[in-house]
Design a protein around this motif. Structure first.
Motif, PDB file in Angstrom:
ATOM      1  N   TYR B  65     140.832  39.537  25.141  1.00  0.00           N
ATOM      2  CA  TYR B  65     140.999  39.671  23.695  1.00  0.00           C
ATOM      3  C   TYR B  65     141.132  38.249  23.166  1.00  0.00           C
ATOM      4  O   TYR B  65     141.930  37.458  23.683  1.00  0.00           O
ATOM      5  CB  TYR B  65     142.251  40.497  23.362  1.00  0.00           C
ATOM      6  N   GLU B  67     141.937  35.789  19.952  1.00  0.00           N
ATOM      7  CA  GLU B  67     142.498  35.629  18.601  1.00  0.00           C
ATOM      8  C   GLU B  67     142.117  34.235  18.107  1.00  0.00           C
ATOM      9  O   GLU B  67     141.895  33.330  18.906  1.00  0.00           O
ATOM     10  CB  GLU B  67     144.031  35.761  18.708  1.00  0.00           C
ATOM     11  N   HIS B  68     142.037  34.046  16.797  1.00  0.00           N
ATOM     12  CA  HIS B  68     141.753  32.697  16.276  1.00  0.00           C
ATOM     13  C   HIS B  68     142.450  32.484  14.939  1.00  0.00           C
ATOM     14  O   HIS B  68     143.048  33.417  14.390  1.00  0.00           O
ATOM     15  CB  HIS B  68     140.240  32.464  16.162  1.00  0.00           C
ATOM     16  N   HIS B  97     131.117  31.558  18.605  1.00  0.00           N
ATOM     17  CA  HIS B  97     132.263  31.956  19.433  1.00  0.00           C
ATOM     18  C   HIS B  97     132.681  33.349  18.997  1.00  0.00           C
ATOM     19  O   HIS B  97     132.862  33.597  17.808  1.00  0.00           O
ATOM     20  CB  HIS B  97     133.427  30.985  19.278  1.00  0.00           C
ATOM     21  N   ILE B 108     130.849  35.178  25.604  1.00  0.00           N
ATOM     22  CA  ILE B 108     131.948  34.797  24.687  1.00  0.00           C
ATOM     23  C   ILE B 108     131.482  33.696  23.746  1.00  0.00           C
ATOM     24  O   ILE B 108     131.766  33.707  22.562  1.00  0.00           O
ATOM     25  CB  ILE B 108     133.169  34.209  25.440  1.00  0.00           C
ATOM     26  N   VAL B 109     130.790  32.699  24.315  1.00  0.00           N
ATOM     27  CA  VAL B 109     130.529  31.489  23.545  1.00  0.00           C
ATOM     28  C   VAL B 109     129.125  30.965  23.815  1.00  0.00           C
ATOM     29  O   VAL B 109     128.619  31.090  24.935  1.00  0.00           O
ATOM     30  CB  VAL B 109     131.615  30.419  23.858  1.00  0.00           C
ATOM     31  N   MET B 129     131.497  21.723  24.424  1.00  0.00           N
ATOM     32  CA  MET B 129     132.282  22.728  25.164  1.00  0.00           C
ATOM     33  C   MET B 129     133.646  22.184  25.580  1.00  0.00           C
ATOM     34  O   MET B 129     134.667  22.848  25.440  1.00  0.00           O
ATOM     35  CB  MET B 129     131.524  23.189  26.414  1.00  0.00           C
ATOM     36  N   LEU B 132     135.769  21.952  22.517  1.00  0.00           N
ATOM     37  CA  LEU B 132     136.068  23.299  21.988  1.00  0.00           C
ATOM     38  C   LEU B 132     137.252  23.896  22.758  1.00  0.00           C
ATOM     39  O   LEU B 132     138.168  24.471  22.173  1.00  0.00           O
ATOM     40  CB  LEU B 132     134.817  24.162  22.119  1.00  0.00           C
ATOM     41  N   LYS B 133     137.222  23.737  24.086  1.00  0.00           N
ATOM     42  CA  LYS B 133     138.261  24.360  24.910  1.00  0.00           C
ATOM     43  C   LYS B 133     139.652  23.806  24.663  1.00  0.00           C
ATOM     44  O   LYS B 133     140.644  24.479  24.905  1.00  0.00           O
ATOM     45  CB  LYS B 133     137.907  24.212  26.409  1.00  0.00           C
ATOM     46  N   ALA B 136     139.685  23.779  19.597  1.00  0.00           N
ATOM     47  CA  ALA B 136     139.392  24.859  18.644  1.00  0.00           C
ATOM     48  C   ALA B 136     140.466  25.943  18.776  1.00  0.00           C
ATOM     49  O   ALA B 136     140.824  26.343  19.886  1.00  0.00           O
ATOM     50  CB  ALA B 136     138.002  25.440  18.909  1.00  0.00           C
ATOM     51  N   PHE B 138     141.469  28.959  19.331  1.00  0.00           N
ATOM     52  CA  PHE B 138     141.241  30.290  19.907  1.00  0.00           C
ATOM     53  C   PHE B 138     142.289  30.513  20.994  1.00  0.00           C
ATOM     54  O   PHE B 138     142.664  29.555  21.692  1.00  0.00           O
ATOM     55  CB  PHE B 138     139.862  30.368  20.592  1.00  0.00           C
ATOM     56  N   TRP B 139     142.715  31.753  21.178  1.00  0.00           N
ATOM     57  CA  TRP B 139     143.664  32.086  22.243  1.00  0.00           C
ATOM     58  C   TRP B 139     143.178  33.335  22.955  1.00  0.00           C
ATOM     59  O   TRP B 139     142.832  34.330  22.299  1.00  0.00           O
ATOM     60  CB  TRP B 139     145.063  32.325  21.661  1.00  0.00           C
ATOM     61  N   LYS B 140     143.193  33.277  24.307  1.00  0.00           N
ATOM     62  CA  LYS B 140     142.725  34.405  25.110  1.00  0.00           C
ATOM     63  C   LYS B 140     143.894  35.221  25.629  1.00  0.00           C
ATOM     64  O   LYS B 140     144.870  34.675  26.135  1.00  0.00           O
ATOM     65  CB  LYS B 140     142.013  33.878  26.375  1.00  0.00           C
TER      66      LYS B 140
END
Lengths: 82, 166
Positions: B65, B67-68, B97, B108-109, B129, B132-133, B136, B138-140
């Motif tokens: 899942y 989230e951003h 993304h 995913i991306v 990349m 981004l990691k 950016a 985003f949280w997994k």
């Protein structure tokens, strides 16, 4: 007023997506994190954890920064996208 | 680089690599200067060891899942595209993304760039990349059969991004 947003694990720990809090002139983000933690004493969180990041108006900044009235502040754990 | 040559999307739905490559070529109006198009696609793999050592979970990994931070995500992705475009004189650049629940095996991306030569195209893809990691928002969250856990940031990702500033 400040608009404060929380994301990911921090959002879940606090049980809160966002809230509006009083603006305190001269208060740093680290001090703000302490004040927010005291507003949520019933929900232990990583708000003051050393890895917690903070953004002001969508820009990541150091916790020594002093925000302005009306700013959007976000607290979140280290990012894990990609 | 014209602004339309940078395309950034944060979306719930999947993407088609062929369509994206077509869109990449169209974004630069069949610019005859593009001699190299490189792309990277990240997928959800069936990795049960996704959690930090010692953190337990129950059952097999089912999905991620993601989230951003909506207001910030596209700003950061666009800035990374602009930075890479300037550094390697890219002709066109696109990043997609996905967010929400993404089952195992799905994409995913996407990072896709068009440049004059392959060295620039490969390097720009990797640069975007790596950044981004680590930058950016985003949280997994790993969704297992019986429970779910937020994924911790990896030190190796931080080491990798710092190599760009050496």
């Amino acid at each position: 007023m400040l608009s404060v947003k929380y994301f990911a694990s921090l959002r879940e720990q606090l049980g809160c997506n966002s809230e509006r809090v009083e603006f305190v002139a001269g208060e740093t983000l680290a001090q703000l994190a302490g004040r927010l933690a005291s507003l949520h004493t019933g929900s232990p969180s990583d708000l003051q954890h050393p890895t917690t990041r903070c953004a002001v108006n969508q820009q990541v900044v150091e916790l020594t920064v002093v925000p302005f009235d009306g700013d959007e502040i976000a607290f979140f754990p280290p990012v894990t996208g990609g | 680089m014209p602004s339309k040559a940078i395309f950034v999307s944060v979306q719930a739905h999947n993407f088609c690599l062929n369509e994206q490559q077509q869109a990449l070529f169209e974004s630069c109006n069949a610019n005859a200067e593009v001699g190299a198009a490189a792309s990277f696609v990240g997928l959800v793999r069936a990795e049960n060891n996704i959690m930090e050592t010692g953190q337990s979970h129950s059952g097999e990994l089912r999905a991620l899942y993601i989230e951003h931070y909506p207001a910030m995500t596209e700003l950061v992705l666009r800035r990374l595209c602009e930075e890479a475009s300037e550094k390697w004189q890219l002709i066109t650049c696109r990043v997609i993304h996905r967010v929400g629940t993404i089952p195992i095996g799905e994409q995913i991306v996407l990072v896709m760039v068009g440049a004059k030569h392959r060295a620039a195209a490969f390097a720009a893809c990797e640069f975007i990349m790596d950044h981004l990691k680590t930058s950016a928002p985003f949280w997994k969250k790993a969704i297992f059969e019986h429970d779910e856990h937020w994924v911790a940031a990896k030190q190796t990702d931080q080491v990798k991004v710092e190599q760009w500033s050496e």
